[in-house]
Design a protein around this motif. Structure first.
Motif, PDB file in Angstrom:
ATOM      1  N   UNK A  71      40.922  44.605  35.287  1.00  0.00           N
ATOM      2  CA  UNK A  71      41.554  44.966  34.039  1.00  0.00           C
ATOM      3  C   UNK A  71      42.140  44.006  33.166  1.00  0.00           C
ATOM      4  N   UNK A  72      41.536  42.891  33.209  1.00  0.00           N
ATOM      5  CA  UNK A  72      42.151  41.406  32.428  1.00  0.00           C
ATOM      6  C   UNK A  72      42.243  41.485  31.051  1.00  0.00           C
ATOM      7  N   UNK A  73      43.207  40.775  30.572  1.00  0.00           N
ATOM      8  CA  UNK A  73      43.560  40.848  29.242  1.00  0.00           C
ATOM      9  C   UNK A  73      42.714  39.646  28.405  1.00  0.00           C
ATOM     10  N   UNK A  74      42.435  38.726  29.080  1.00  0.00           N
ATOM     11  CA  UNK A  74      41.828  37.262  28.794  1.00  0.00           C
ATOM     12  C   UNK A  74      40.154  37.294  28.671  1.00  0.00           C
ATOM     13  N   UNK A  75      39.676  38.331  29.608  1.00  0.00           N
ATOM     14  CA  UNK A  75      38.193  38.148  29.832  1.00  0.00           C
ATOM     15  C   UNK A  75      37.827  39.655  30.125  1.00  0.00           C
ATOM     16  N   UNK A  76      36.250  39.660  30.179  1.00  0.00           N
ATOM     17  CA  UNK A  76      35.636  40.781  30.457  1.00  0.00           C
ATOM     18  C   UNK A  76      34.947  40.488  31.938  1.00  0.00           C
ATOM     19  N   UNK A  77      35.674  41.442  33.254  1.00  0.00           N
ATOM     20  CA  UNK A  77      35.455  41.082  34.425  1.00  0.00           C
ATOM     21  C   UNK A  77      33.658  40.832  34.700  1.00  0.00           C
ATOM     22  N   UNK A  78      33.104  41.715  34.307  1.00  0.00           N
ATOM     23  CA  UNK A  78      31.670  41.754  34.714  1.00  0.00           C
ATOM     24  C   UNK A  78      31.028  40.299  33.964  1.00  0.00           C
ATOM     25  N   UNK A 133      48.931  45.819  42.767  1.00  0.00           N
ATOM     26  CA  UNK A 133      49.054  45.467  44.188  1.00  0.00           C
ATOM     27  C   UNK A 133      49.233  44.231  45.124  1.00  0.00           C
ATOM     28  N   UNK A 134      48.268  43.573  44.502  1.00  0.00           N
ATOM     29  CA  UNK A 134      48.141  42.097  44.894  1.00  0.00           C
ATOM     30  C   UNK A 134      48.144  41.128  43.265  1.00  0.00           C
ATOM     31  N   UNK A 135      48.649  40.113  43.526  1.00  0.00           N
ATOM     32  CA  UNK A 135      48.529  39.237  42.175  1.00  0.00           C
ATOM     33  C   UNK A 135      47.048  38.810  42.135  1.00  0.00           C
ATOM     34  N   UNK A 136      46.613  39.237  40.603  1.00  0.00           N
ATOM     35  CA  UNK A 136      45.290  38.665  40.153  1.00  0.00           C
ATOM     36  C   UNK A 136      45.264  38.041  38.970  1.00  0.00           C
ATOM     37  N   UNK A 137      44.476  37.300  38.653  1.00  0.00           N
ATOM     38  CA  UNK A 137      44.084  36.421  37.410  1.00  0.00           C
ATOM     39  C   UNK A 137      43.665  37.529  36.307  1.00  0.00           C
ATOM     40  N   UNK A 138      44.544  37.448  35.326  1.00  0.00           N
ATOM     41  CA  UNK A 138      44.332  38.270  33.982  1.00  0.00           C
ATOM     42  C   UNK A 138      43.882  37.336  32.807  1.00  0.00           C
ATOM     43  N   UNK A 139      44.058  36.143  32.739  1.00  0.00           N
ATOM     44  CA  UNK A 139      44.020  35.109  31.609  1.00  0.00           C
ATOM     45  C   UNK A 139      44.384  33.815  31.947  1.00  0.00           C
ATOM     46  N   UNK A 140      43.738  32.933  31.241  1.00  0.00           N
ATOM     47  CA  UNK A 140      43.940  31.476  31.543  1.00  0.00           C
ATOM     48  C   UNK A 140      44.095  30.736  29.975  1.00  0.00           C
ATOM     49  N   UNK A 141      45.043  30.002  29.825  1.00  0.00           N
ATOM     50  CA  UNK A 141      45.145  29.188  28.812  1.00  0.00           C
ATOM     51  C   UNK A 141      45.210  27.475  29.149  1.00  0.00           C
ATOM     52  N   UNK A 142      44.290  26.897  28.682  1.00  0.00           N
ATOM     53  CA  UNK A 142      43.864  25.475  29.085  1.00  0.00           C
ATOM     54  C   UNK A 142      43.680  24.695  27.883  1.00  0.00           C
TER      55      UNK A 142
END
Length: 171
Positions: free
Chosen positions: A86-93, A158-167
């Motif tokens: 359910x990431x905010x910064x990318x589409x999982x698939x 429930x666990x920490x998951x990557x949702x977006x990245x800023x580089x």
């Protein structure tokens, strides 16, 4: 050689699960100012968030380490387990497909330093790192390296998951 292709792929790899917004310094600073990223990625001073419980700090840093290790080891299943569906910064698939293609065509080694939790709430954590990337195209052997500053945004599912990245690259 195909150095231009490797350069493009290296940037793609670094931003594969990054936000789709224009990442110019001006727009990145606007994103930061708007509160999406909780500190100034362009500044020199990195300050650790003061309100992080020790057990959560360990969990968040472990999640970050797993994210880097899964990518470096080309372990797609581990990678899929550390990114948010359910990431905010990318589409999982789309991200899984892109990373799978990168794994097939490149050897990429990311090294993170100065890993610091810079913003924390029970729902979200932002992890800063200085990131070095070594990329080698498998077919040609062409190599490229780069460095930059990254904020990896984690969400608590429930666990920490990557949702977006800023580089932002330093070169």
């Amino acid at each position: 050689m195909k150095k231009w292709l490797i350069a493009a792929m290296a940037m793609f790899v670094l931003a594969a699960c990054g936000d789709k917004k224009d990442e110019s310094p001006e727009n990145l600073q606007k994103t930061i100012d708007d509160g999406t990223v909780g500190f100034e990625i362009l500044g020199e001073t990195i300050q650790e968030a003061a309100n992080v419980p020790e057990d959560e700090k360990n969990n968040i840093i472990s999640a970050f380490d797993e994210y880097i290790a899964a990518f470096n080891e080309k372990d797609l299943e581990r990678y899929k387990n550390i990114i948010s569906k359910n990431a905010k910064g990318f589409n999982y698939e789309e991200d899984v497909q892109a990373v799978s293609e990168v794994f097939d065509q490149y050897d990429v080694r990311r090294t993170a330093e100065d890993i610091t939790i810079v913003k924390y709430s029970e729902e979200e954590a932002q992890v800063f790192s200085n990131l070095k990337t070594e990329t080698k195209e498998i077919e040609t052997g062409a190599e490229l390296s780069g460095a930059g500053r990254q904020v990896t945004v984690f969400v608590n599912e429930d666990d920490w998951k990557v949702s977006s990245i800023y580089y932002i690259g330093s070169e």
